[in-house]
Design a protein around this motif. Sequence first.
Motif: not given
Length: 560
Positions: A65-70, A213-224, A229-232
């Motif tokens: 929640f705080d830092e993302g996928i890392l 689910i697919g649309e929710g994933l698209d929304v989450l990725v485009s926002y994050s 937050k998608l940088n490992s």
Amino acid sequence: MGIISFIGFTALVAIIAYLATRKNKQSADGYFLGGRSLTGPVIAGSLLLTNLSTEQIVGLNGAAFDEGILVMAWETLAAIAMVVTAVFLLPRYLKGGITTVPQFLESRYDKLTKTLVSGLFLSGYVVVLLPIVLYSGALAVNTMFDVPQMLGVDDFTGLYITVFAIGSIGVFYAVFGGLKAVAVSDSINAVGLLIGGLAIPVFGLMAIGSGSIGEGLDVLVSYSKPLGKLNSLGGPEASVPFGTIFTGMMLVQLFYWGTNQAIIQRALGAKNLAEGQKGLLYAAFLKILGPLMLVLPGMIAFYMAQHPESFNFFAAGDAINKDQAYPLLVKQVLPASMVGFFAAVLFGAILSSFNGGLNSSVTLFGLDIYKAHINTEASDAKVVKVGKTFGIFLAIAAMCIAPWLIKASGGLFAYLQEVNGCYSIPIFTIIVVGYLTKRVPAIAAKVGLFSGVVLYSISQFIIKPMMVSSAVADAKASGVSDALELAMIESTAYPHFLHVMAILFVLNILIMLVIGKLKPREVDFIQEYTEQVDIKPWTILKPVSIAILVIVVGIYVYFS
């Protein structure tokens, strides 16, 4: 309905565990290692549940929640450590027929080294593991299901009640049932955890994706993605800087999955080497999927928290606390009909970590302390009986201590994670040297343990606070007042504790090797095959191991 499903599922697990273990309790092998009869799927399920508890389910999602996928490093990199354990460590453990990791240290070094390590393990379990599992578990249950209000008591009393409920049931599993009861109940709960744990992100994605689910994933990725937050690959100010993956992170993972008695005891109970290796590698695949339960929900919760106009995630005016993210997400998205089932699954995860640590404590005390030093002629039945008694008192002590952790500061869990380095790296150091050398003597192991504990403690609890305080004071004197900037200065003023672990690991190995050169053993150490179990490896061990390593690297490359 929710309470009925909770009681029903919990009772089902208990009945199956009892029926599976009622005839296998009195010998030391039967009690401590499940009669050396555990199969790959049972080992994998038990490993998963012993590892997963509210500290991770709530804590790691809070970190996401705080830092993302890392923060997925704590999950995905565990798979590499499990491969190393399956390929290199487990064959040596089973060849020697050991019940506890310290038993290997006795044959490699001497009895005093074994006793010192057993004492370090026990101190870690008593002071850190058991009370924290009880406290964090009870806190999560009370927060998610409002136990104090349901019982009409204050928060502290409610915490005490839940702690003693979890602890008492844990005693029956771990103390009276032995390892097989723990392993069987874990395997059943593992299925429930996979179903319930994966249901949360599914319902969460549907909530933010208008039912898709697919649309929710698209929304989450485009926002994050624009927010990083998608940088490992974490920077120097992150909780897991990228460089730590190659230093202390892997050492922590190897210690946890390869030498931590509470974990490796499941694999030591395998009916043969092939089943033990299957269990570890099955669990490794599950750990790769772990971020779906332990990272993705936290990121969904972050999205919801940033869109209060669409989601009633936080009450108006409430401060956003990352540790509330997962419990609040569950309340937000889980259908009412599944609440009881999820409560039972969560309860099983809490219970598993507690009774796993408790069973390992009983094993260490019964075999490595009582029989080794107090009553060397004790029968198996006597050792088991004394171990059970010790376990009961240990559990009661943990239950009494756990609720008072609510009085500690908000940084308790991160602090305790750092504290674990006091004993994890010294123990791992002497095990590595023990396997890779033949002439390093027992005195080197004792020096390595002492220097590891003392040097790490001085570094983290004396030098680090002084340097951090000095850096922050200098920044404030220079006119820096921004809270984020001060936090970054504080996080980078001293080397990350995972880097410190790696530095001291290398230093302690050098110290032990020097001692081995100056005062070597008179004869080479040769490990004997006790023939207690078949040590023929799994036929497809290599291709499965390589596949796991490739998948982990691929995940990091994809999200880099």
